[in-house]
Design an enzyme around this catalytic site. Structure first.
Site, PDB file in Angstrom:
ATOM      1  N   HIS A   1     -18.051  24.020  24.426  1.00  0.00           N
ATOM      2  CA  HIS A   1     -19.198  24.758  23.899  1.00  0.00           C
ATOM      3  C   HIS A   1     -19.089  24.682  22.230  1.00  0.00           C
ATOM      4  CE1 HIS A   1     -21.737  28.484  23.989  1.00  0.00           C
ATOM      5  NE2 HIS A   1     -22.126  27.753  22.995  1.00  0.00           N
TER       6      HIS A   1
ATOM      7  N   HIS B   1     -26.998  28.404  28.125  1.00  0.00           N
ATOM      8  CA  HIS B   1     -26.518  29.395  27.463  1.00  0.00           C
ATOM      9  C   HIS B   1     -27.163  30.708  28.309  1.00  0.00           C
ATOM     10  CE1 HIS B   1     -25.427  26.856  24.166  1.00  0.00           C
ATOM     11  NE2 HIS B   1     -25.166  27.738  23.393  1.00  0.00           N
TER      12      HIS B   1
ATOM     13  N   GLU C   1     -25.155  35.833  26.634  1.00  0.00           N
ATOM     14  CA  GLU C   1     -24.420  36.125  25.323  1.00  0.00           C
ATOM     15  C   GLU C   1     -25.177  37.314  24.810  1.00  0.00           C
ATOM     16  OE1 GLU C   1     -24.284  33.786  20.904  1.00  0.00           O
ATOM     17  OE2 GLU C   1     -25.925  33.095  22.427  1.00  0.00           O
TER      18      GLU C   1
ATOM     19  N   HIS D   1     -21.534  23.080  18.997  1.00  0.00           N
ATOM     20  CA  HIS D   1     -22.794  22.477  18.505  1.00  0.00           C
ATOM     21  C   HIS D   1     -22.496  21.482  17.374  1.00  0.00           C
ATOM     22  CE1 HIS D   1     -25.248  25.118  21.189  1.00  0.00           C
ATOM     23  NE2 HIS D   1     -24.225  25.867  21.038  1.00  0.00           N
TER      24      HIS D   1
ATOM     25  N   ASP E   1     -17.997  27.103  19.170  1.00  0.00           N
ATOM     26  CA  ASP E   1     -19.478  27.282  19.129  1.00  0.00           C
ATOM     27  C   ASP E   1     -20.097  26.376  17.724  1.00  0.00           C
ATOM     28  OD1 ASP E   1     -21.962  28.080  19.924  1.00  0.00           O
ATOM     29  OD2 ASP E   1     -21.668  30.442  19.726  1.00  0.00           O
ATOM     30  N   ASP E   2     -20.002  27.181  16.691  1.00  0.00           N
ATOM     31  CA  ASP E   2     -20.620  26.843  15.412  1.00  0.00           C
ATOM     32  C   ASP E   2     -19.510  26.999  14.359  1.00  0.00           C
ATOM     33  OD1 ASP E   2     -23.447  26.128  16.339  1.00  0.00           O
ATOM     34  OD2 ASP E   2     -23.234  28.137  17.147  1.00  0.00           O
TER      35      ASP E   2
END
Length: 355
Positions: free
Chosen positions: A19, A209, A212, A21, A290-291
Site C-alpha cells: 500500500h 481502499h 479508512e 502510492h 501509504d504516501d
C-alpha cells in the site's frame, strides 16, 4: 523487545509493501525542482508553496483525507515527462531499499495524469523503468497496480479502463492489478461493480481502499460487490466482529498504514491503530507507508512506530512479515525465497532480542 537493537532487527526483516502510492513519494524538494523544470506555476495564494520547507510544515497539519488530497493532486501537476515519473519512483525505491524492503506492490493514479493531458504510456514508461531498475540494482521485486479515483463518475473510470493503451498494459502484464482510492466517505465501493467485473474477466488482481474513513460496511461491500481479495487500510474492520471473523478465516489481507492513519486524523495516536486487535483475531495484515513524502515516514518508520506503540515480540513480527509475504501477488518461487530469508533473520535475532 526494547532498546536500540530492535530497529536493526526490523530493518533486517524482508518486508513487503502493498500500500504505497508512487505519487505519494513526491517530496517537497523534488516537487519544486520538477515544477521549475517543467514551467509549472504552483499556487500563489497559499503560503505553503512559498518554499519546500513551508510545504513540508503544512504537511504536518492535515485535517482530513480530503485536506491531504488537495495538496496531493497539486503536487502531481509537476509530473510531466516519463523521466519525471521514473525519478519519482526511483527516489522511493532507494528509500525503501535502505529500509530493508524486498517486494513492492505499488499504486499509481492514471486519471490524475490523463485528465491534465499526460498520456498513460508516458506515466507507465517512467514507472516501469524505475521498477525494472529496482529489481536489477536493488533486488526489490515489483508489481504495478493502477488505481481508479472513486470521486470521479464510475463511467469515467470505465472509459479509462477500456482505453486501448490501458488494456494493452493489462494484457502484457506490465500492470497486474487494479485498486480504488481517493475520497472514501461519499463514494461506496458498489458504485464500481461493473469496473471490477471487467477487471476480473481480464484476470487482474483486485484490491480497494475501504474502512479508512468509511465504515466497516464499505469493507463488506468491497468483498461482496467488487470481489476483492485484499482490503487497503481496513482499520474500521474492528467495528464489526462478525466481518472480522470472516476476513480472518478467509485470510483476506489488510494493508494497514499506521502513520497515515494518525496524520489524516483517522485515529489520534499509533496506539489507536487496531494492531493488537487484528493480531488477536488472527487477521492477516501488512504494514505500509501509504504516501511517505506527505506523512513523514517510509516503511521502516511505520514498523518502528508500531513497535514503540505495542512492544511486539519477535514472534509477532515474524507473523506480520510472514502474512505480508504470503499475501503478496508475486509468484510462489519468490514467496519461498522471502520466507526462507525471514526464517534466517528470526533465527539470527531471536536470542539477541529475547535473551
Amino acid at each position: 523487545m526494547s532498546g536500540t537493537p530492535y530497529r536493526d532487527f526490523l530493518r533486517s526483516l524482508p518486508k513487503c509493501e502493498h500500500h504505497m502510492h508512487l505519487e505519494g513519494a513526491l517530496t517537497p524538494h523534488v516537487l519544486f525542482v520538477l515544477a521549475e523544470k517543467n514551467n509549472i506555476t504552483l499556487p500563489q495564494d497559499d503560503d505553503a508553496f512559498k518554499s519546500p520547507e513551508a510545504l513540508l510544515e503544512r504537511y504536518q497539519r492535515f485535517t482530513s483525507l480530503d485536506d491531504f488530497l488537495h495538496y496531493y493532486y497539486i503536487g502531481m501537476s509537476a509530473l510531466v515527462t516519463a523521466t519525471d515519473f521514473e525519478a519519482l519512483a526511483w527516489d522511493y525505491f532507494q528509500h525503501a531499499s535502505s529500509d530493508g524492503l524486498a517486494h513492492a506492490e505499488v499504486f499509481f493514479d492514471p486519471q490524475a495524469h490523463t485528465s491534465r493531458g499526460i498520456r498513460y504510456t508516458t506515466v507507465l514508461e517512467g514507472f516501469s523503468k524505475a521498477c525494472k531498475r529496482a529489481e536489477t540494482e536493488l533486488g526489490i521485486t515489483t508489481i504495478l497496480t493502477s488505481c481508479f479515483l472513486r470521486h470521479l463518475p464510475p463511467q469515467d473510470c470505465l472509459e479509462l479502463f477500456h482505453d486501448e493503451e490501458v488494456q494493452q498494459s493489462y494484457k502484457s502484464g506490465m500492470v497486474r492489478a487494479i485498486g480504488l482510492d481517493s475520497s472514501e466517505k461519499e463514494f461506496p465501493p458498489e458504485n464500481f461493480t461493473e469496473l471490477y467485473s471487467k477487471a476480473k474477466e481480464l484476470g487482474l488482481q483486485l484490491t480497494a481502499h475501504a474502512g479508512e474513513e468509511g465504515p466497516a460496511s464499505y469493507i463488506s461491500s468491497a468483498l461482496h460487490n467488487l470481489g476483492v481479495t485484499r482490503i487497503d487500510h481496513g482499520i474500521k474492520l474492528v467495528d464489526d466482529p462478525q466481518l472480522m471473523e470472516k476476513i480472518a478465516s478467509e485470510k483476506i489481507m489488510l494493508t494497514v498504514c499506521p502513520l497515515s492513519n494518525v496524520v489524516l486524523r483517522c485515529v489520534d495516536t499509533i496506539k489507536d491503530v487496531p494492531i493488537r486487535k487484528l493480531l488477536d483475531a488472527g487477521v492477516q495484515f501488512s504494514i505500509n507507508s501509504d504516501d511517505p513524502a506527505y506523512f513523514g515516514g517510509y516503511v521502516l518508520d511505520n514498523y518502528v512506530a508500531v513497535h514503540e506503540a505495542f512492544n511486539l515480540s519477535v514472534g509477532d513480527w515474524e507473523g506480520i512479515v510472514k502474512a505480508g509475504i504470503e499475501g503478496s501477488w508475486c509468484d510462489n518461487e519468490r514467496k519461498t525465497e522471502l520466507l526462507q530469508r525471514l526464517q534466517t533473520v528470526i533465527q539470527e535475532w531471536q536470542d539477541k532480542l529475547q535473551g
